[in-house]
Design a protein around this motif. Structure first.
Motif, PDB file in Angstrom:
ATOM      1  N   GLY A 160       3.289  50.190 -73.157  1.00 46.02           N
ATOM      2  CA  GLY A 160       1.993  50.423 -72.541  1.00 46.02           C
ATOM      3  C   GLY A 160       0.914  49.454 -72.979  1.00 46.02           C
ATOM      4  N   ILE A 161       1.306  48.273 -73.443  1.00 48.05           N
ATOM      5  CA  ILE A 161       0.347  47.278 -73.920  1.00 48.05           C
ATOM      6  C   ILE A 161       0.385  46.091 -72.966  1.00 48.05           C
ATOM      7  CG2 ILE A 161      -0.277  45.742 -75.830  1.00 48.05           C
ATOM      8  CD1 ILE A 161       1.238  47.759 -77.659  1.00 48.05           C
ATOM      9  N   GLU A 162      -0.752  45.748 -72.404  1.00 46.33           N
ATOM     10  CA  GLU A 162      -0.787  44.702 -71.383  1.00 46.33           C
ATOM     11  C   GLU A 162      -1.834  43.642 -71.715  1.00 46.33           C
ATOM     12  OE1 GLU A 162       1.257  44.429 -68.916  1.00 46.33           O
ATOM     13  OE2 GLU A 162       2.223  46.392 -68.940  1.00 46.33           O
ATOM     14  N   GLY A 163      -1.487  42.383 -71.447  1.00 51.43           N
ATOM     15  CA  GLY A 163      -2.466  41.311 -71.427  1.00 51.43           C
ATOM     16  C   GLY A 163      -2.821  40.678 -72.755  1.00 51.43           C
ATOM     17  N   ARG A 164      -2.239  41.170 -73.854  1.00 52.27           N
ATOM     18  CA  ARG A 164      -2.594  40.565 -75.139  1.00 52.27           C
ATOM     19  C   ARG A 164      -1.528  40.868 -76.184  1.00 52.27           C
ATOM     20  NH1 ARG A 164      -8.222  42.364 -75.814  1.00 52.27           N
ATOM     21  NH2 ARG A 164      -8.131  41.046 -77.676  1.00 52.27           N
ATOM     22  N   ARG A 165      -1.521  40.041 -77.229  1.00 51.66           N
ATOM     23  CA  ARG A 165      -0.587  40.232 -78.337  1.00 51.66           C
ATOM     24  C   ARG A 165      -1.323  40.412 -79.667  1.00 51.66           C
ATOM     25  NH1 ARG A 165       4.653  38.950 -77.758  1.00 51.66           N
ATOM     26  NH2 ARG A 165       4.806  38.103 -79.886  1.00 51.66           N
ATOM     27  N   ASP A 166      -2.639  40.250 -79.659  1.00 46.96           N
ATOM     28  CA  ASP A 166      -3.415  40.367 -80.894  1.00 46.96           C
ATOM     29  C   ASP A 166      -3.808  41.820 -81.134  1.00 46.96           C
ATOM     30  OD1 ASP A 166      -5.052  40.363 -78.663  1.00 46.96           O
ATOM     31  OD2 ASP A 166      -6.713  39.355 -79.690  1.00 46.96           O
ATOM     32  N   VAL A 167      -2.797  42.672 -81.299  1.00 48.02           N
ATOM     33  CA  VAL A 167      -3.047  44.103 -81.466  1.00 48.02           C
ATOM     34  C   VAL A 167      -2.483  44.583 -82.797  1.00 48.02           C
ATOM     35  CG1 VAL A 167      -3.077  44.572 -78.991  1.00 48.02           C
ATOM     36  CG2 VAL A 167      -0.911  44.710 -80.233  1.00 48.02           C
ATOM     37  N   LEU A 168      -3.121  45.612 -83.342  1.00 50.29           N
ATOM     38  CA  LEU A 168      -2.620  46.304 -84.519  1.00 50.29           C
ATOM     39  C   LEU A 168      -2.348  47.744 -84.122  1.00 50.29           C
ATOM     40  CD1 LEU A 168      -2.021  46.412 -87.571  1.00 50.29           C
ATOM     41  CD2 LEU A 168      -4.402  47.145 -87.897  1.00 50.29           C
ATOM     42  N   LEU A 169      -1.099  48.149 -84.174  1.00 49.30           N
ATOM     43  CA  LEU A 169      -0.701  49.501 -83.772  1.00 49.30           C
ATOM     44  C   LEU A 169      -0.788  50.426 -84.986  1.00 49.30           C
ATOM     45  CD1 LEU A 169       2.408  48.616 -81.568  1.00 49.30           C
ATOM     46  CD2 LEU A 169      -0.013  48.632 -80.953  1.00 49.30           C
ATOM     47  N   ILE A 170      -1.447  51.564 -84.797  1.00 52.09           N
ATOM     48  CA  ILE A 170      -1.692  52.495 -85.897  1.00 52.09           C
ATOM     49  C   ILE A 170      -1.925  53.872 -85.313  1.00 52.09           C
ATOM     50  CG2 ILE A 170      -4.139  51.789 -85.854  1.00 52.09           C
ATOM     51  CD1 ILE A 170      -4.293  52.458 -88.838  1.00 52.09           C
ATOM     52  N   ASN A 171      -1.462  54.928 -85.986  1.00 49.67           N
ATOM     53  CA  ASN A 171      -1.639  56.248 -85.391  1.00 49.67           C
ATOM     54  C   ASN A 171      -3.064  56.767 -85.608  1.00 49.67           C
ATOM     55  OD1 ASN A 171      -1.946  58.288 -87.528  1.00 49.67           O
ATOM     56  ND2 ASN A 171       0.193  57.938 -88.071  1.00 49.67           N
ATOM     57  N   PRO A 172      -3.526  57.681 -84.765  1.00 51.32           N
ATOM     58  CA  PRO A 172      -4.919  58.135 -84.821  1.00 51.32           C
ATOM     59  C   PRO A 172      -5.329  58.744 -86.157  1.00 51.32           C
ATOM     60  CG  PRO A 172      -3.949  58.741 -82.725  1.00 51.32           C
ATOM     61  CD  PRO A 172      -2.832  58.216 -83.573  1.00 51.32           C
ATOM     62  N   ASP A 173      -4.426  59.463 -86.828  1.00 48.07           N
ATOM     63  CA  ASP A 173      -4.765  60.020 -88.137  1.00 48.07           C
ATOM     64  C   ASP A 173      -5.101  58.912 -89.131  1.00 48.07           C
ATOM     65  OD1 ASP A 173      -4.580  62.638 -87.418  1.00 48.07           O
ATOM     66  OD2 ASP A 173      -2.651  63.010 -88.394  1.00 48.07           O
ATOM     67  N   GLU A 174      -4.283  57.856 -89.124  1.00 49.08           N
ATOM     68  CA  GLU A 174      -4.539  56.737 -90.025  1.00 49.08           C
ATOM     69  C   GLU A 174      -5.841  56.031 -89.657  1.00 49.08           C
ATOM     70  OE1 GLU A 174      -3.219  56.183 -92.724  1.00 49.08           O
ATOM     71  OE2 GLU A 174      -1.084  56.666 -92.712  1.00 49.08           O
ATOM     72  N   MET A 175      -6.100  55.912 -88.370  1.00 47.67           N
ATOM     73  CA  MET A 175      -7.367  55.320 -87.931  1.00 47.67           C
ATOM     74  C   MET A 175      -8.549  56.094 -88.506  1.00 47.67           C
ATOM     75  SD  MET A 175      -6.578  54.464 -83.910  1.00 47.67           S
ATOM     76  CE  MET A 175      -8.327  54.274 -83.554  1.00 47.67           C
ATOM     77  N   ALA A 176      -8.477  57.414 -88.409  1.00 46.66           N
ATOM     78  CA  ALA A 176      -9.572  58.246 -88.898  1.00 46.66           C
ATOM     79  C   ALA A 176      -9.735  58.109 -90.409  1.00 46.66           C
ATOM     80  CB  ALA A 176      -9.327  59.704 -88.510  1.00 46.66           C
ATOM     81  N   ARG A 177      -8.607  58.116 -91.133  1.00 44.02           N
ATOM     82  CA  ARG A 177      -8.686  58.003 -92.595  1.00 44.02           C
ATOM     83  C   ARG A 177      -9.259  56.663 -93.033  1.00 44.02           C
ATOM     84  NH1 ARG A 177      -3.918  61.455 -92.466  1.00 44.02           N
ATOM     85  NH2 ARG A 177      -2.525  59.691 -92.076  1.00 44.02           N
ATOM     86  N   ALA A 178      -8.956  55.608 -92.240  1.00 42.04           N
ATOM     87  CA  ALA A 178      -9.441  54.274 -92.592  1.00 42.04           C
ATOM     88  C   ALA A 178     -10.812  53.976 -91.999  1.00 42.04           C
ATOM     89  CB  ALA A 178      -8.436  53.228 -92.114  1.00 42.04           C
ATOM     90  N   GLY A 179     -11.378  54.916 -91.221  1.00 42.87           N
ATOM     91  CA  GLY A 179     -12.680  54.705 -90.620  1.00 42.87           C
ATOM     92  C   GLY A 179     -12.673  53.659 -89.525  1.00 42.87           C
ATOM     93  N   LEU A 180     -11.555  53.561 -88.793  1.00 40.93           N
ATOM     94  CA  LEU A 180     -11.415  52.563 -87.738  1.00 40.93           C
ATOM     95  C   LEU A 180     -11.619  53.190 -86.375  1.00 40.93           C
ATOM     96  CD1 LEU A 180      -8.171  50.764 -89.039  1.00 40.93           C
ATOM     97  CD2 LEU A 180     -10.563  50.086 -89.443  1.00 40.93           C
ATOM     98  N   SER A 181     -12.006  52.373 -85.413  1.00 47.58           N
ATOM     99  CA  SER A 181     -12.172  52.840 -84.046  1.00 47.58           C
ATOM    100  C   SER A 181     -11.338  51.995 -83.102  1.00 47.58           C
ATOM    101  CB  SER A 181     -13.646  52.784 -83.625  1.00 47.58           C
ATOM    102  OG  SER A 181     -14.149  51.461 -83.749  1.00 47.58           O
ATOM    103  N   GLU A 182     -10.946  52.591 -81.984  1.00 49.89           N
ATOM    104  CA  GLU A 182     -10.134  51.874 -81.009  1.00 49.89           C
ATOM    105  C   GLU A 182     -10.860  50.628 -80.519  1.00 49.89           C
ATOM    106  OE1 GLU A 182      -7.746  52.616 -76.782  1.00 49.89           O
ATOM    107  OE2 GLU A 182      -8.807  54.273 -77.781  1.00 49.89           O
ATOM    108  N   GLY A 183     -10.136  49.503 -80.486  1.00 48.23           N
ATOM    109  CA  GLY A 183     -10.703  48.250 -80.029  1.00 48.23           C
ATOM    110  C   GLY A 183     -11.400  47.445 -81.104  1.00 48.23           C
ATOM    111  N   GLN A 184     -11.594  48.014 -82.274  1.00 49.81           N
ATOM    112  CA  GLN A 184     -12.251  47.293 -83.363  1.00 49.81           C
ATOM    113  C   GLN A 184     -11.382  46.124 -83.816  1.00 49.81           C
ATOM    114  OE1 GLN A 184     -13.105  49.842 -86.702  1.00 49.81           O
ATOM    115  NE2 GLN A 184     -13.813  48.159 -88.023  1.00 49.81           N
ATOM    116  N   GLU A 185     -12.012  45.001 -84.151  1.00 49.42           N
ATOM    117  CA  GLU A 185     -11.273  43.845 -84.654  1.00 49.42           C
ATOM    118  C   GLU A 185     -11.180  43.904 -86.167  1.00 49.42           C
ATOM    119  OE1 GLU A 185     -12.827  40.163 -83.186  1.00 49.42           O
ATOM    120  OE2 GLU A 185     -11.678  40.333 -81.318  1.00 49.42           O
ATOM    121  N   VAL A 186      -9.953  43.750 -86.665  1.00 48.63           N
ATOM    122  CA  VAL A 186      -9.693  43.794 -88.103  1.00 48.63           C
ATOM    123  C   VAL A 186      -8.757  42.651 -88.470  1.00 48.63           C
ATOM    124  CG1 VAL A 186      -9.985  46.299 -88.205  1.00 48.63           C
ATOM    125  CG2 VAL A 186      -7.700  45.329 -87.838  1.00 48.63           C
TER     126      VAL A 186
END
Length: 770
Positions: A681-707
């Protein structure tokens, strides 16, 4: 709920997976056809392409240049998959990378291009040499290239030269390439298996006495259950989906353990079935799908074995046995120590290290206990870890407990990625001299072959960094892009005296050059290979150890192209002293003579080679372990006692993640066909970091944020990759996913399996930097 829907048993998937990036459709179906046409629209619709694809993987046709799946005798009308078609159309492209292109673009400029853009320039058309004064590739004649390469090689210490091979060269070319290296004076013959399945070659050789899987294609129709670990069938070997679909429909339990939800092992619509294509009715493939934590397979396999022992205890009280005691007594060694260790490990430890519940593992264990015939399938999700050997060994342990090796419908089946990577090893491309019939070859060719161990891929990388490697010859591949520690390797690469690249298309490795560098364009497998005695055929070995013939019929992309075999022979003639037993011109003129040489070196496997090469379905080279003949130190199949519960090679710590490098659906190894990873389900780019939502929340990250990702290997070396776009995805806690080869800069060269030195690309220690 339909019967197919009821077969799937999802376990240990967090509820927070809602909202993650995913693909709702099945593998195969219309999506597969659209995936091909979106990338190769013009070539896909041409009559030449259709005619070529109709001959792919069929008798008197050509072997796919992509994966090494079988070319069955009873073939389908369309015996190609999405990625196989992409690989063929990639080779048949009408685009040409000519001397005019290189005149327009400097090498320094091209280094800044994306991998995709480089390869999309099309087929290389003429031999080129690098001119350091102008920083451009310039045309040269074949004779000039051969003579200059020969002069450089004669001036160097043979031990300082690497002869690398990617996994696609034919058996004939591979045999002569290995012969050339040894005549020159070394066993420095790493190949692409060093980076993926060397763990298999080392582990199975030690434990079963053979370095390859024990399963043949017909076994797939005879098993009662299949257990999958770390293998992405949908993208890496899609034709496997046909026998998997047939197995699922006849009630075979398919149990999958993988950190990633791979669509091909969930559901499939057969593109060759009109009813399925019209109705969209899909077949559920896995009856259980368990998202094990990356590197947690050891714990899972211990849990499965522990459950087998528990069920055996229950059966003994009733006067029965679950263990195949007759097989174990007659054919195995080391059970007692292994059993004692497994019984002593607690379920709490197993759950913690695997990321799965006891209930989930026992549910899979019950399937194993009840099944009479089980096949174990795995891919690089097992091999590419710091303790990958233990992963494979534990899988062997599980199969041995119930005699699931050496019977029809059973066995262990590593699925090889590249089309002839297994076959190259069979005919002598190996850094390990003990695996090659050197005495026989000494008699055949009148020379004293080197007996010292050569360099594998990791050892070659150390050689680059230390300045010990002075020249590198590459028979295909994209070595610089594929190896660990990329940034340091590219800097060290330019210190070499000579680099030679034999290739069909431009890639990044061709732009990181030694002081002298040559780019030598070769024929593709789909193209006519006309030599002195007429059209030539070549052979490959598939993942089931069957040898297949292959004939190309398309007009070559350029009149100046030479075959891989002719290029190898041309360099060898220009390098080596005269020897009346080295008949390079004759061998180039008639590949059948090379097959006679192979048969002479390996008579047990290749007797009557020329007569058998077009046997429908291929001819089987044999496998002693399949016959329950164990060529091990003990003379029996070996149980292995685990000394740890995971395979990652580092300790977990707050903020430290396990990074898995992944390949997209529009990718084969380092070749990027497009920017769609449809099955995730990933289209148009390869510069992605895949991470589950729980980990996102624990790390204080948001969808689309550049890291950025930073290496966390603890050796004081700064490694980073990014920026990457945070993308919510269904992964176990503590695990991240990102694309290979872009993430190779994060992987230390020393982070590899111990016995095999396979780079540990499926569990790289990293931290996230915002």
């Amino acid at each position: 709920m339909s019967q197919d829907e009821a077969r799937i048993h999802d376990t240990d998937i967090p509820d927070t997976a809602d909202g993650t990036v995913t693909y709702d459709g099945p593998a195969g179906g219309w999506g597969s056809l659209q995936g091909i046409s979106q990338i190769f629209g013009r070539e896909w619709s041409s009559p030449a392409a259709i005619e070529t694809l109709m001959r792919q993987n069929k008798p008197k046709g050509f072997m796919c240049v992509s994966c090494s799946w079988a070319k069955p005798a009873d073939h389908h009308t369309f015996e190609f998959c999405e990625n196989g078609a992409k690989a063929t159309l990639w080779e048949l492209t009408s685009a040409r990378c000519t001397p005019e292109f290189f005149a327009e673009h400097s090498v320094t400029e091209l280094r800044g291009w994306a991998d995709y853009d480089l390869e999309m320039q099309g087929r290389l058309t003429e031999p080129m040499r690098y001119d350091a004064t102008t920083d451009h590739y310039v045309p040269c004649s074949w004779d000039e290239a051969f003579q200059s390469i020969g002069e450089h090689l004669r001036s160097l210490d043979p031990k300082s030269v690497i002869f690398y091979a990617s996994g696609r060269a034919s058996l004939e070319t591979s045999y002569l390439y290995a012969l050339f290296a040894r005549l020159y004076g070394n066993n420095n013959l790493p190949d692409s298996s060093n980076m993926c399945h060397e763990t298999t070659s080392v582990a199975l050789k030690k434990l079963l006495g053979v370095g390859v899987g024990t399963v043949v294609f017909d076994d797939l129709a005879k098993c009662d259950a299949m257990f999958f670990f770390g293998q992405n069938t949908g993208s890496n070997s899609p034709r496997f989906l046909h026998p998997l679909q047939e197995a699922a429909k006849r009630g075979v339990e398919i149990i999958t353990f993988n950190p990633v939800r791979e669509k091909g092992l969930e559901s499939f619509v057969n593109p060759q079935n009109p009813a399925e294509m019209l109705t969209g009715r899909e077949t559920r493939i896995s009856s259980q799908y368990h998202q094990v934590k990356a590197g947690g397979d050891v714990a899972v396999l211990i849990g499965l074995c522990k459950h087998v022992f528990a069920r055996d205890d229950e059966a003994r009280r009733e006067g029965r046995r679950v263990l195949d005691v007759d097989f174990i007594e007659a054919h195995t060694h080391g059970l007692d120590e292994f059993e004692a260790k497994v019984r002593a490990i607690s379920w709490d430890e197993i759950e913690r290290e695997s990321g799965l519940s006891r209930e989930a593992i026992e549910s899979a264990g019950d399937v194993y206990v009840k099944a009479e015939r089980v096949i174990g399938v795995y891919g690089m999700g097992l091999t590419q870890h710091a303790h990958g050997f233990l992963n494979v060994a534990m899988f062997v342990n599980l199969l041995l407990l119930r005699g699931n090796i050496g019977r029809d419908g059973t066995g262990i089946s590593p699925v090889r990625g590249h089309s002839n990577v297994q076959g190259q090893r069979t005919v002598g491309i190996s850094e390990k001299p003990e695996l090659v019939p050197l005495d026989k070859m000494a008699e055949q060719f009148g020379f004293d072959p080197p007996r010292d161990k050569g360099m594998n891929t990791v050892e070659a990388c150390h050689g680059f960094l230390e300045g010990k490697v002075r020249a590198f010859i590459s028979l295909g591949g994209n070595f610089v892009r594929a190896i660990p520690e990329r940034d340091a390797m590219e800097a060290a690469w330019t210190r070499m005296q000579l680099t030679v690249q034999i290739a069909t298309k431009l890639n990044r490795s061709h732009l990181i050059n030694g002081k002298a560098a040559y780019l030598l364009p070769c024929l593709g497998r789909t193209e006519q290979d006309i030599q002195a005695t007429g059209p030539q055929a070549v052979t490959m070995e598939d993942t089931f150890s069957c040898i297949q013939g292959s004939i190309g019929l398309r007009k070559p992309a350029s009149e100046q192209l030479k075959s891989e075999l002719a290029i190898v022979a041309g360099i060898a003639k220009a390098t080596l002293p005269d020897n009346p037993k080295l008949k390079w011109d004759d061998w180039v003129g008639d590949y059948g003579l090379v097959r006679d040489l192979i048969a002479e070196s390996y008579p047990e496997m290749f007797h009557d080679f020329n007569d058998r090469m077009f046997t429908p379905g291929g001819f089987y080279k044999g496998n002693a372990a399949r016959e329950r003949i164990w060529k091990t130190e003990s003379g029996k199949a070996e149980f292995t006692t685990p000394d740890r519960l995971n395979s990652i090679g580092f300790d977990d710590a707050p903020g430290r993640y396990r990074l898995m490098t992944l390949r997209s659906n529009d990718q084969f190894n380092t070749t990027i066909y497009g920017m769609s990873d449809r099955l995730r389900g990933i289209e148009g780019r390869r510069d992605v970091l895949l991470i589950n939502p729980d980990e996102m929340a624990r790390a204080g990250l948001s969808e689309g944020q550049e890291v950025w990702l930073e290496g966390d290997a603890g050796d004081g070396v700064h490694r980073e990759a990014g920026p990457l776009r945070v993308t919510p995805f269904r992964l176990p806690d503590g695990c991240l996913g990102a694309y290979y080869p872009e993430m190779n800069s994060l992987m230390p060269v020393w982070h590899h399996d111990g016995p095999s030195k396979t780079p540990a690309a499926k569990s790289v220690p990293v931290r996230i930097r915002t």
